[in-house]
Scaffold this active site. Structure first.
Site, short mmCIF file in Angstrom:
data_model
loop_
_atom_site.label_atom_id
_atom_site.label_comp_id
_atom_site.label_asym_id
_atom_site.label_seq_id
_atom_site.Cartn_x
_atom_site.Cartn_y
_atom_site.Cartn_z
N ASP A 283 154.53 -12.92 59.43
CA ASP A 283 154.66 -11.46 59.57
C ASP A 283 153.35 -10.76 59.21
O ASP A 283 152.48 -11.33 58.56
CB ASP A 283 155.80 -10.98 58.66
CG ASP A 283 156.18 -9.55 58.95
OD1 ASP A 283 156.06 -9.11 60.12
OD2 ASP A 283 156.58 -8.84 58.00
N GLY A 284 153.25 -9.49 59.62
CA GLY A 284 152.13 -8.64 59.21
C GLY A 284 150.96 -8.63 60.17
O GLY A 284 149.92 -8.05 59.87
N ARG B 134 147.38 -4.13 67.92
CA ARG B 134 148.34 -5.10 67.37
C ARG B 134 148.16 -6.48 68.01
O ARG B 134 148.31 -7.50 67.36
CB ARG B 134 149.78 -4.62 67.62
CG ARG B 134 150.20 -3.41 66.81
CD ARG B 134 151.62 -2.99 67.18
NE ARG B 134 152.58 -4.06 66.89
CZ ARG B 134 153.11 -4.28 65.69
NH1 ARG B 134 152.77 -3.53 64.68
NH2 ARG B 134 153.97 -5.26 65.52
N HIS C 113 148.11 -10.49 66.68
CA HIS C 113 148.89 -11.65 67.14
C HIS C 113 147.96 -12.82 67.49
O HIS C 113 148.24 -13.97 67.16
CB HIS C 113 149.76 -11.28 68.34
CG HIS C 113 150.82 -10.25 68.03
ND1 HIS C 113 151.60 -10.32 66.89
CD2 HIS C 113 151.22 -9.13 68.69
CE1 HIS C 113 152.44 -9.29 66.88
NE2 HIS C 113 152.22 -8.56 67.96
N ASN D 162 163.18 -9.51 68.15
CA ASN D 162 161.85 -9.14 68.64
C ASN D 162 161.84 -8.77 70.13
O ASN D 162 160.89 -8.13 70.61
CB ASN D 162 160.82 -10.24 68.36
CG ASN D 162 160.41 -10.32 66.89
OD1 ASN D 162 160.03 -11.39 66.41
ND2 ASN D 162 160.49 -9.23 66.16
N TRP D 163 162.90 -9.12 70.90
CA TRP D 163 162.98 -8.69 72.31
C TRP D 163 163.02 -7.17 72.41
O TRP D 163 162.74 -6.61 73.48
CB TRP D 163 164.23 -9.26 72.98
CG TRP D 163 164.26 -10.74 73.14
CD1 TRP D 163 165.08 -11.61 72.48
CD2 TRP D 163 163.48 -11.55 74.03
NE1 TRP D 163 164.85 -12.90 72.89
CE2 TRP D 163 163.87 -12.90 73.85
CE3 TRP D 163 162.47 -11.28 74.97
CZ2 TRP D 163 163.30 -13.96 74.55
CZ3 TRP D 163 161.91 -12.34 75.68
CH2 TRP D 163 162.32 -13.65 75.47
N ARG E 219 161.14 -5.08 71.02
CA ARG E 219 159.81 -4.47 70.92
C ARG E 219 159.37 -3.97 72.29
O ARG E 219 159.93 -4.36 73.32
CB ARG E 219 158.82 -5.50 70.39
CG ARG E 219 159.10 -5.84 68.94
CD ARG E 219 157.98 -6.62 68.33
NE ARG E 219 158.27 -6.88 66.94
CZ ARG E 219 157.38 -7.23 66.04
NH1 ARG E 219 156.12 -7.35 66.40
NH2 ARG E 219 157.73 -7.44 64.79
N ARG F 20 156.45 -15.61 53.18
CA ARG F 20 156.42 -14.54 54.18
C ARG F 20 155.07 -13.85 54.03
O ARG F 20 154.82 -13.18 53.02
CB ARG F 20 157.55 -13.53 53.98
CG ARG F 20 157.50 -12.43 55.04
CD ARG F 20 158.71 -11.52 55.05
NE ARG F 20 158.60 -10.55 56.13
CZ ARG F 20 159.58 -10.17 56.92
NH1 ARG F 20 160.78 -10.64 56.75
NH2 ARG F 20 159.37 -9.30 57.89
C1 IPE Z 1 160.13 -11.31 61.31
O1 IPE Z 1 159.22 -10.30 61.39
C2 IPE Z 1 160.13 -12.15 62.56
C3 IPE Z 1 158.93 -12.96 62.75
C4 IPE Z 1 157.90 -13.03 61.93
C5 IPE Z 1 158.92 -13.74 63.94
P1 IPE Z 1 159.61 -8.84 61.94
O2 IPE Z 1 158.43 -7.97 61.73
O3 IPE Z 1 160.10 -8.97 63.33
O4 IPE Z 1 160.81 -8.45 61.00
P2 IPE Z 1 161.30 -7.02 60.49
O5 IPE Z 1 161.62 -6.22 61.72
O6 IPE Z 1 160.18 -6.45 59.71
O7 IPE Z 1 162.50 -7.33 59.64
C1 IPE Z 2 154.67 -10.77 63.13
O1 IPE Z 2 153.86 -9.68 62.94
C2 IPE Z 2 154.65 -11.28 64.54
C3 IPE Z 2 155.94 -11.26 65.22
C4 IPE Z 2 157.04 -10.76 64.77
C5 IPE Z 2 156.00 -11.85 66.53
P1 IPE Z 2 154.38 -8.21 63.26
O2 IPE Z 2 154.14 -7.94 64.71
O3 IPE Z 2 155.77 -8.04 62.81
O4 IPE Z 2 153.38 -7.33 62.40
P2 IPE Z 2 153.79 -6.12 61.44
O5 IPE Z 2 154.85 -6.65 60.52
O6 IPE Z 2 154.28 -5.04 62.33
O7 IPE Z 2 152.52 -5.79 60.72
MG MG Z 3 156.70 -7.42 61.09
#
Ligand code: IPE
Ligand code: IPE
Ligand code: MG
Length: 207
Positions: free
Chosen positions: A24-25, A37, A41, A72-73, A75, A192
């Site tokens: 994440d992040g 963003r 990735h 995540n779908w 998004r 995490r």
């Molecule tokens: C969790 O991160 C899923 C993955 C890292 C693949 P998200 O960013 O999607 O989760 P939430 O929405 O903050 O809970």
């Molecule tokens: C995790 O990073 C990647 C996926 C969920 C695919 P994020 O895209 O959730 O990044 P933040 O949490 O918004 O910073």
């Molecule tokens: Mg995230």
């Protein structure tokens, strides 16, 4: 200290067997640097490569990474498309090296909503590495802990309905055999990245 020196100092008797990472992040990492963003990735994929190499060097038994959740779908389409493209590229580019490193890949989660190309790349990677005996590398993609539990329940319900197993004989052990993680050692270190403290539907049963 370089990585080789660091690795040589690790007390292997104290290593976790199975490390799981909620990757994440990425978005916040990128915006903090004035980047899109998507750059976050891409950087995440590079880091994943380093992590898998370290897992191989440490001879970890299993590494599980959360790459894409069932949520995540939702998004924006452009972001989902970008992530799918990265996933496909990653599999194409890395599978040979993974195979050379004796990695055994598995995918946790649903597969049917991925494009036919990605589905075939996933199958090819599993097939290529199926006899490998090194790190068990699990990529959770279109994965949700609830969805995994529901699919396991459906599989068991089918077995009950055809008389393969009486309902009252179902135990936690039997249930676990229907999960995507069947046969994997229990997770003993969960990381995490990003600093948030929640599971986001990751490994709910196994936690
Ligand atoms: C969790 O991160 C899923 C993955 C890292 C693949 P998200 O960013 O999607 O989760 P939430 O929405 O903050 O809970
Ligand atoms: C995790 O990073 C990647 C996926 C969920 C695919 P994020 O895209 O959730 O990044 P933040 O949490 O918004 O910073
Ligand atoms: Mg995230």
């Amino acid at each position: 200290m370089n990585e080789g020196e660091l690795l040589s100092r690790v007390d292997r008797s104290k290593l976790p067997r199975h490390v799981a990472i909620i990757m994440d992040g990425n978005g916040r990492w990128a915006s903090g640097r004035g980047l899109l963003r998507s750059a976050g990735h891409s950087a995440g994929v590079k880091t994943l490569k380093k992590i898998l190499t370290t897992a191989v060097n440490l001879e970890l038994e299993a590494l599980t990474v959360y790459a894409f959740s069932t949520e995540n779908w939702k998004r924006p389409l452009a972001e989902v498309d970008f992530l799918m493209h990265l996933f496909s590229e990653y599999l194409e580019r890395e599978k040979r090296e993974m195979h050379e490193k004796n990695v055994r890949i598995r995918f946790l989660g649903r597969t049917e909503d991925f494009s036919p190309l990605i589905q075939s790349q996933m199958r090819d990677a599993v097939e290529l590495m199926k006899n490998n005996t090194g790190v068990k590398f699990n990529i959770a993609a279109d994965y949700g802990g609830q969805d995994e539990i529901i699919r396991a329940t459906q599989k068991l319900a089918r077995k009950v309905s055809i008389g393969e197993i009486p309902a009252e004989n179902i135990t936690a052990e039997i249930f676990e055999r229907e999960l995507d993680t069947a046969g994997q050692p229990p997770v003993d270190l969960l990381i995490r990245t990003s600093g948030d403290m929640r599971l986001s539907n990751f490994l709910l049963w196994q936690g």
